[in-house]
Design a protein around this motif. Sequence first.
Motif, PDB file in Angstrom:
ATOM      1  N   ALA A  11    -101.541  -6.592  -7.190  1.00  0.00           N
ATOM      2  CA  ALA A  11    -100.845  -6.362  -8.469  1.00  0.00           C
ATOM      3  C   ALA A  11    -100.716  -4.867  -8.749  1.00  0.00           C
ATOM      4  O   ALA A  11     -99.660  -4.399  -9.182  1.00  0.00           O
ATOM      5  CB  ALA A  11    -101.583  -7.066  -9.609  1.00  0.00           C
ATOM      6  N   ASN A  12    -101.786  -4.108  -8.500  1.00  0.00           N
ATOM      7  CA  ASN A  12    -101.743  -2.654  -8.705  1.00  0.00           C
ATOM      8  C   ASN A  12    -100.699  -2.004  -7.802  1.00  0.00           C
ATOM      9  O   ASN A  12     -99.944  -1.135  -8.238  1.00  0.00           O
ATOM     10  CB  ASN A  12    -103.116  -2.030  -8.438  1.00  0.00           C
ATOM     11  N   ALA A  13    -100.658  -2.420  -6.548  1.00  0.00           N
ATOM     12  CA  ALA A  13     -99.707  -1.830  -5.594  1.00  0.00           C
ATOM     13  C   ALA A  13     -98.264  -2.159  -5.978  1.00  0.00           C
ATOM     14  O   ALA A  13     -97.392  -1.285  -5.943  1.00  0.00           O
ATOM     15  CB  ALA A  13    -100.009  -2.333  -4.184  1.00  0.00           C
ATOM     16  N   LEU A  14     -98.013  -3.405  -6.358  1.00  0.00           N
ATOM     17  CA  LEU A  14     -96.660  -3.789  -6.776  1.00  0.00           C
ATOM     18  C   LEU A  14     -96.214  -2.995  -7.994  1.00  0.00           C
ATOM     19  O   LEU A  14     -95.078  -2.515  -8.060  1.00  0.00           O
ATOM     20  CB  LEU A  14     -96.614  -5.278  -7.111  1.00  0.00           C
ATOM     21  N   ASN A  15     -97.107  -2.860  -8.966  1.00  0.00           N
ATOM     22  CA  ASN A  15     -96.773  -2.158 -10.204  1.00  0.00           C
ATOM     23  C   ASN A  15     -96.515  -0.674  -9.943  1.00  0.00           C
ATOM     24  O   ASN A  15     -95.558  -0.101 -10.468  1.00  0.00           O
ATOM     25  CB  ASN A  15     -97.879  -2.356 -11.236  1.00  0.00           C
ATOM     26  N   ALA A  16     -97.361  -0.062  -9.140  1.00  0.00           N
ATOM     27  CA  ALA A  16     -97.184   1.363  -8.826  1.00  0.00           C
ATOM     28  C   ALA A  16     -95.867   1.592  -8.092  1.00  0.00           C
ATOM     29  O   ALA A  16     -95.161   2.573  -8.357  1.00  0.00           O
ATOM     30  CB  ALA A  16     -98.358   1.861  -7.996  1.00  0.00           C
ATOM     31  N   CYS A  17     -95.522   0.688  -7.212  1.00  0.00           N
ATOM     32  CA  CYS A  17     -94.252   0.788  -6.476  1.00  0.00           C
ATOM     33  C   CYS A  17     -93.064   0.620  -7.428  1.00  0.00           C
ATOM     34  O   CYS A  17     -92.068   1.333  -7.326  1.00  0.00           O
ATOM     35  CB  CYS A  17     -94.233  -0.273  -5.387  1.00  0.00           C
ATOM     36  N   PHE A  18     -93.195  -0.307  -8.367  1.00  0.00           N
ATOM     37  CA  PHE A  18     -92.103  -0.603  -9.291  1.00  0.00           C
ATOM     38  C   PHE A  18     -91.791   0.581 -10.207  1.00  0.00           C
ATOM     39  O   PHE A  18     -90.629   0.884 -10.464  1.00  0.00           O
ATOM     40  CB  PHE A  18     -92.432  -1.839 -10.122  1.00  0.00           C
ATOM     41  N   VAL A  19     -92.800   1.265 -10.726  1.00  0.00           N
ATOM     42  CA  VAL A  19     -92.554   2.364 -11.670  1.00  0.00           C
ATOM     43  C   VAL A  19     -92.310   3.694 -10.961  1.00  0.00           C
ATOM     44  O   VAL A  19     -91.961   4.681 -11.604  1.00  0.00           O
ATOM     45  CB  VAL A  19     -93.696   2.522 -12.701  1.00  0.00           C
ATOM     46  N   SER A  20     -92.462   3.711  -9.658  1.00  0.00           N
ATOM     47  CA  SER A  20     -92.275   4.931  -8.893  1.00  0.00           C
ATOM     48  C   SER A  20     -90.852   5.466  -9.031  1.00  0.00           C
ATOM     49  O   SER A  20     -89.892   4.716  -9.136  1.00  0.00           O
ATOM     50  CB  SER A  20     -92.571   4.648  -7.416  1.00  0.00           C
ATOM     51  N   ARG A  21     -90.723   6.777  -8.975  1.00  0.00           N
ATOM     52  CA  ARG A  21     -89.390   7.392  -8.980  1.00  0.00           C
ATOM     53  C   ARG A  21     -88.640   7.067  -7.701  1.00  0.00           C
ATOM     54  O   ARG A  21     -87.425   7.244  -7.627  1.00  0.00           O
ATOM     55  CB  ARG A  21     -89.510   8.918  -9.132  1.00  0.00           C
ATOM     56  N   ASN A  22     -89.347   6.586  -6.695  1.00  0.00           N
ATOM     57  CA  ASN A  22     -88.686   6.164  -5.455  1.00  0.00           C
ATOM     58  C   ASN A  22     -88.085   4.772  -5.576  1.00  0.00           C
ATOM     59  O   ASN A  22     -87.412   4.322  -4.654  1.00  0.00           O
ATOM     60  CB  ASN A  22     -89.666   6.203  -4.286  1.00  0.00           C
ATOM     61  N   ASN A  23     -88.338   4.082  -6.668  1.00  0.00           N
ATOM     62  CA  ASN A  23     -87.738   2.769  -6.907  1.00  0.00           C
ATOM     63  C   ASN A  23     -86.327   3.007  -7.431  1.00  0.00           C
ATOM     64  O   ASN A  23     -86.108   3.139  -8.620  1.00  0.00           O
ATOM     65  CB  ASN A  23     -88.565   1.975  -7.917  1.00  0.00           C
ATOM     66  N   ASP A  24     -85.390   3.092  -6.507  1.00  0.00           N
ATOM     67  CA  ASP A  24     -84.022   3.346  -6.952  1.00  0.00           C
ATOM     68  C   ASP A  24     -83.088   2.231  -6.526  1.00  0.00           C
ATOM     69  O   ASP A  24     -83.367   1.473  -5.608  1.00  0.00           O
ATOM     70  CB  ASP A  24     -83.505   4.706  -6.466  1.00  0.00           C
ATOM     71  N   PHE A  25     -82.017   2.134  -7.264  1.00  0.00           N
ATOM     72  CA  PHE A  25     -80.955   1.176  -6.982  1.00  0.00           C
ATOM     73  C   PHE A  25     -79.656   1.960  -6.957  1.00  0.00           C
ATOM     74  O   PHE A  25     -79.323   2.639  -7.931  1.00  0.00           O
ATOM     75  CB  PHE A  25     -80.916   0.092  -8.068  1.00  0.00           C
ATOM     76  N   ALA A  26     -78.963   1.921  -5.849  1.00  0.00           N
ATOM     77  CA  ALA A  26     -77.710   2.661  -5.666  1.00  0.00           C
ATOM     78  C   ALA A  26     -77.900   4.160  -5.924  1.00  0.00           C
ATOM     79  O   ALA A  26     -77.013   4.829  -6.437  1.00  0.00           O
ATOM     80  CB  ALA A  26     -76.612   2.095  -6.552  1.00  0.00           C
ATOM     81  N   GLY A  27     -79.086   4.667  -5.588  1.00  0.00           N
ATOM     82  CA  GLY A  27     -79.341   6.098  -5.686  1.00  0.00           C
ATOM     83  C   GLY A  27     -79.906   6.593  -7.007  1.00  0.00           C
ATOM     84  O   GLY A  27     -80.233   7.767  -7.129  1.00  0.00           O
ATOM     85  N   TYR A  28     -80.051   5.721  -8.003  1.00  0.00           N
ATOM     86  CA  TYR A  28     -80.576   6.129  -9.305  1.00  0.00           C
ATOM     87  C   TYR A  28     -81.816   5.311  -9.650  1.00  0.00           C
ATOM     88  O   TYR A  28     -81.939   4.151  -9.246  1.00  0.00           O
ATOM     89  CB  TYR A  28     -79.519   5.954 -10.405  1.00  0.00           C
ATOM     90  N   TRP A  29     -82.718   5.920 -10.430  1.00  0.00           N
ATOM     91  CA  TRP A  29     -83.986   5.291 -10.782  1.00  0.00           C
ATOM     92  C   TRP A  29     -83.734   3.940 -11.440  1.00  0.00           C
ATOM     93  O   TRP A  29     -83.018   3.824 -12.434  1.00  0.00           O
ATOM     94  CB  TRP A  29     -84.767   6.219 -11.698  1.00  0.00           C
ATOM     95  N   ALA A  30     -84.342   2.903 -10.904  1.00  0.00           N
ATOM     96  CA  ALA A  30     -84.118   1.533 -11.385  1.00  0.00           C
ATOM     97  C   ALA A  30     -84.600   1.337 -12.821  1.00  0.00           C
ATOM     98  O   ALA A  30     -83.965   0.610 -13.587  1.00  0.00           O
ATOM     99  CB  ALA A  30     -84.805   0.532 -10.456  1.00  0.00           C
ATOM    100  N   ILE A  31     -85.674   2.003 -13.216  1.00  0.00           N
ATOM    101  CA  ILE A  31     -86.189   1.816 -14.580  1.00  0.00           C
ATOM    102  C   ILE A  31     -85.176   2.325 -15.607  1.00  0.00           C
ATOM    103  O   ILE A  31     -84.944   1.688 -16.633  1.00  0.00           O
ATOM    104  CB  ILE A  31     -87.549   2.522 -14.769  1.00  0.00           C
ATOM    105  N   GLY A  32     -84.554   3.458 -15.340  1.00  0.00           N
ATOM    106  CA  GLY A  32     -83.517   3.968 -16.237  1.00  0.00           C
ATOM    107  C   GLY A  32     -82.330   3.030 -16.316  1.00  0.00           C
ATOM    108  O   GLY A  32     -81.748   2.813 -17.384  1.00  0.00           O
ATOM    109  N   GLN A  33     -81.967   2.432 -15.194  1.00  0.00           N
ATOM    110  CA  GLN A  33     -80.869   1.478 -15.188  1.00  0.00           C
ATOM    111  C   GLN A  33     -81.245   0.202 -15.946  1.00  0.00           C
ATOM    112  O   GLN A  33     -80.416  -0.375 -16.651  1.00  0.00           O
ATOM    113  CB  GLN A  33     -80.465   1.146 -13.752  1.00  0.00           C
ATOM    114  N   LEU A  34     -82.498  -0.221 -15.817  1.00  0.00           N
ATOM    115  CA  LEU A  34     -82.959  -1.383 -16.581  1.00  0.00           C
ATOM    116  C   LEU A  34     -82.953  -1.089 -18.070  1.00  0.00           C
ATOM    117  O   LEU A  34     -82.599  -1.943 -18.884  1.00  0.00           O
ATOM    118  CB  LEU A  34     -84.360  -1.807 -16.124  1.00  0.00           C
ATOM    119  N   LYS A  35     -83.338   0.139 -18.428  1.00  0.00           N
ATOM    120  CA  LYS A  35     -83.316   0.541 -19.841  1.00  0.00           C
ATOM    121  C   LYS A  35     -81.881   0.475 -20.380  1.00  0.00           C
ATOM    122  O   LYS A  35     -81.652  -0.042 -21.478  1.00  0.00           O
ATOM    123  CB  LYS A  35     -83.881   1.957 -19.987  1.00  0.00           C
TER     124      LYS A  35
END
Length: 154
Positions: A11-35
């Motif tokens: 769970a810790n590894a999945l969460n850390a990977c998810f919030v990472s700045r390397n979690n991108d979709f089409a070149g942009y941070w996925a969290i910002g796109q989700l927001k």
Amino acid sequence: MARRIELKGVANALNACFVSRNNDFAGYWAIGQLKSFALANSLSSMTFSLIKPNSKFNCNLQNFIVAHYSGILGYLLTKQQIPECWVIKAGILIDFNVHYKQAQLFHCSASGEPYRCCCEITDDAGRRYASIIYGRCQPHSAVKELKSSRKSTI
């Protein structure tokens, strides 16, 4: 031999990977796109089931997240030699309606509004293993963000 307590590390590894700045979709941070998606659809939080696909969202970003992180979950379980049958529920919840007092510990992080990301795994005995990470993000803006120069897999 694997032990169920190792699901906390998964769970810790999945969460850390998810919030990472390397979690991108089409070149942009996925969290910002989700927001941005959450704001456009009047959502304060989003949940992604990693066991059974969530048909609530039909956007490519959400489908990518479910497929990608389901794959990472499977990889981590295999790597730790944890039988998949031990995991009956796994998901990631991102909440954009976080009180500033909760997120004040992270005042030195990036600018933007706070969010809370929780990855939770439930085993076949009903025990829950959770990881919570707070951070800050702004809605996606191609004008303000630099696109990743890494080779895109999408």
